[in-house]
Design a protein around this motif. Structure first.
Motif, PDB file in Angstrom:
ATOM      1  N   ALA A 139      -7.238   3.145   1.182  1.00  0.00           N
ATOM      2  CA  ALA A 139      -5.818   3.203   1.515  1.00  0.00           C
ATOM      3  C   ALA A 139      -5.071   2.010   0.927  1.00  0.00           C
ATOM      4  CB  ALA A 139      -5.644   3.255   3.036  1.00  0.00           C
ATOM      5  N   ASN A 140      -5.687   0.809   0.975  1.00  0.00           N
ATOM      6  CA  ASN A 140      -5.054  -0.381   0.396  1.00  0.00           C
ATOM      7  C   ASN A 140      -4.866  -0.223  -1.104  1.00  0.00           C
ATOM      8  OD1 ASN A 140      -4.989  -1.597   2.891  1.00  0.00           O
ATOM      9  ND2 ASN A 140      -6.820  -2.844   2.554  1.00  0.00           N
ATOM     10  N   LEU A 141      -5.893   0.332  -1.764  1.00  0.00           N
ATOM     11  CA  LEU A 141      -5.802   0.539  -3.208  1.00  0.00           C
ATOM     12  C   LEU A 141      -4.695   1.532  -3.543  1.00  0.00           C
ATOM     13  CD1 LEU A 141      -6.775   0.250  -6.119  1.00  0.00           C
ATOM     14  CD2 LEU A 141      -8.487   2.020  -5.636  1.00  0.00           C
ATOM     15  N   GLN A 142      -4.641   2.638  -2.816  1.00  0.00           N
ATOM     16  CA  GLN A 142      -3.603   3.626  -3.069  1.00  0.00           C
ATOM     17  C   GLN A 142      -2.211   3.029  -2.884  1.00  0.00           C
ATOM     18  OE1 GLN A 142      -4.379   7.121  -0.688  1.00  0.00           O
ATOM     19  NE2 GLN A 142      -6.502   7.223  -1.361  1.00  0.00           N
ATOM     20  N   GLU A 143      -2.063   2.221  -1.839  1.00  0.00           N
ATOM     21  CA  GLU A 143      -0.774   1.576  -1.596  1.00  0.00           C
ATOM     22  C   GLU A 143      -0.404   0.643  -2.745  1.00  0.00           C
ATOM     23  OE1 GLU A 143       1.279  -1.503   1.639  1.00  0.00           O
ATOM     24  OE2 GLU A 143      -0.667  -0.582   2.068  1.00  0.00           O
ATOM     25  N   HIS A 144      -1.391  -0.119  -3.252  1.00  0.00           N
ATOM     26  CA  HIS A 144      -1.128  -1.047  -4.350  1.00  0.00           C
ATOM     27  C   HIS A 144      -0.731  -0.270  -5.612  1.00  0.00           C
ATOM     28  CE1 HIS A 144      -1.577  -5.097  -6.157  1.00  0.00           C
ATOM     29  NE2 HIS A 144      -1.707  -4.381  -7.256  1.00  0.00           N
ATOM     30  N   ILE A 145      -1.400   0.838  -5.873  1.00  0.00           N
ATOM     31  CA  ILE A 145      -1.089   1.639  -7.060  1.00  0.00           C
ATOM     32  C   ILE A 145       0.327   2.197  -6.970  1.00  0.00           C
ATOM     33  CG2 ILE A 145      -1.664   3.768  -8.287  1.00  0.00           C
ATOM     34  CD1 ILE A 145      -4.607   3.221  -7.519  1.00  0.00           C
ATOM     35  N   VAL A 146       0.675   2.747  -5.820  1.00  0.00           N
ATOM     36  CA  VAL A 146       2.011   3.311  -5.638  1.00  0.00           C
ATOM     37  C   VAL A 146       3.076   2.220  -5.772  1.00  0.00           C
ATOM     38  CG1 VAL A 146       3.545   4.402  -3.962  1.00  0.00           C
ATOM     39  CG2 VAL A 146       1.206   5.249  -4.246  1.00  0.00           C
TER      40      VAL A 146
END
Length: 318
Positions: free
Chosen positions: A170-177
């Motif tokens: 979830a942290n990675l997805q947030e950073h990508i977005v």
């Protein structure tokens, strides 16, 4: 266009891993490349990132030819592959700073950026340890940080979430977005996490046997290739058979099953039609399609078959 390929092909001896792919990705898009294991996704990414040359065809990435202008391409992209890229005997923070310096960042800027990524990806407690002492998930997060260190205008992510726990996913997805929103970064990713592609990508490209077999938004792919399923349950086999005849739909195990373009909207109409025929189901269920349903329809197998990691073979070039 940030990416444009024409008949891009890769042969490994007598195996055609990528078979004449024509692909365009506009600046700022977030695109997911999906396909069964061995479909050619990773090979395509390796050609686009200049790691292997194409056998035939051409590719332009960030405005530069991937064969003739490799250095120009590499300066503008970030690539996070499936393997670990950090040196085992080096400290994580030092690897990040060195990576930033390799891209021409000043020392202070590289240190600042490394610190930001360390905090964002949950590496604060382990960043100053040697890479060899890190767990698999920690190494994966370090690899991701290395690919992001120079804030590239085009980012390739090959199975980025493999080995991460749900929180770090979830942290990675947030950073990508956030990276895309703040910097307009173009992002191309492969993934076996269908929820990741469905929630993040505005466009999904399905590859099988080295060819593109579908290219659309997740919503359009599901609507076009699967559709909503409306399932009507009947306590009486006779009622089920009569309802199936009235609706022109198949019946099995006391349930009548229909495919609808918009299930929630169609369900009331279906119920009205049955009531006018003197029939009333005991239950009604609307199932929305998933990207895995799309894969099953397009390829005859589930994306999840064969495990979570892409097992595309490491073949010898012809």
């Amino acid at each position: 266009m940030m990416i444009e390929t024409r008949e891009l092909t890769k042969m490994f001896k007598d195996v055609r891993a990528v078979d004449g792919i024509n692909l365009t990705v506009a600046r700022g898009e977030l695109v997911a490349l999906l396909g069964p294991n061995g479909a050619g996704k990773s090979t395509t990414l390796r050609m686009l990132t200049t790691l292997i040359p194409p056998t035939s065809g051409s590719a332009q990435v960030a405005g530069f030819d991937v064969v003739r202008r490799q250095r120009d391409v590499r300066l503008r992209i970030g690539y996070i592959g499936q393997g670990n890229g950090a040196g085992h005997s080096q400290r994580g923070r030092d690897e990040l700073i060195s990576q930033g310096r390799a891209y021409g960042m000043p020392v202070r800027a590289a240190r600042t950026r490394a610190g930001e990524l360390i905090d964002s990806l949950g590496l604060s407690d382990v960043a100053d340890r040697t890479v060899s002492t890190l767990s698999g998930g920690q190494r994966r997060r370090l690899d991701i940080a290395m690919g992001l260190i120079h804030a590239p205008e085009l980012l390739f992510l090959d199975e980025p979430s493999t080995g991460l726990d749900p929180q770090n996913r979830a942290n990675l997805q947030e950073h990508i977005v956030r990276l895309r929103a703040e910097h307009g970064t173009t992002i191309v990713l492969t993934t076996h996490y269908l929820d990741e592609a469905d929630s993040m990508a505005e466009r999904v490209i399905v590859i099988d046997h080295g060819r593109i077999i579908a290219d659309d938004t997740p919503q359009q792919l599901k609507a076009k290739h699967v559709g909503d399923r409306v399932i009507l349950g009947f306590g009486s086999p006779v009622d089920a058979a009569q309802a199936a005849k009235a609706l022109g739909a198949p019946v099995a195990d006391g349930c009548v099953r229909l495919v609808a373009e918009d299930g929630p909207r169609e369900a009331p109409r279906i119920l009205d039609s049955l009531r006018s025929a003197g029939l009333a189901p005991d239950s009604i269920e609307v199932k929305r399609p998933t990207l895995d349903d799309v894969f099953l329809t397009l390829t005859g197998r589930s994306l999840r078959e064969g495990g979570a990691a892409d097992t595309e073979p490491e073949l010898v070039e012809a």
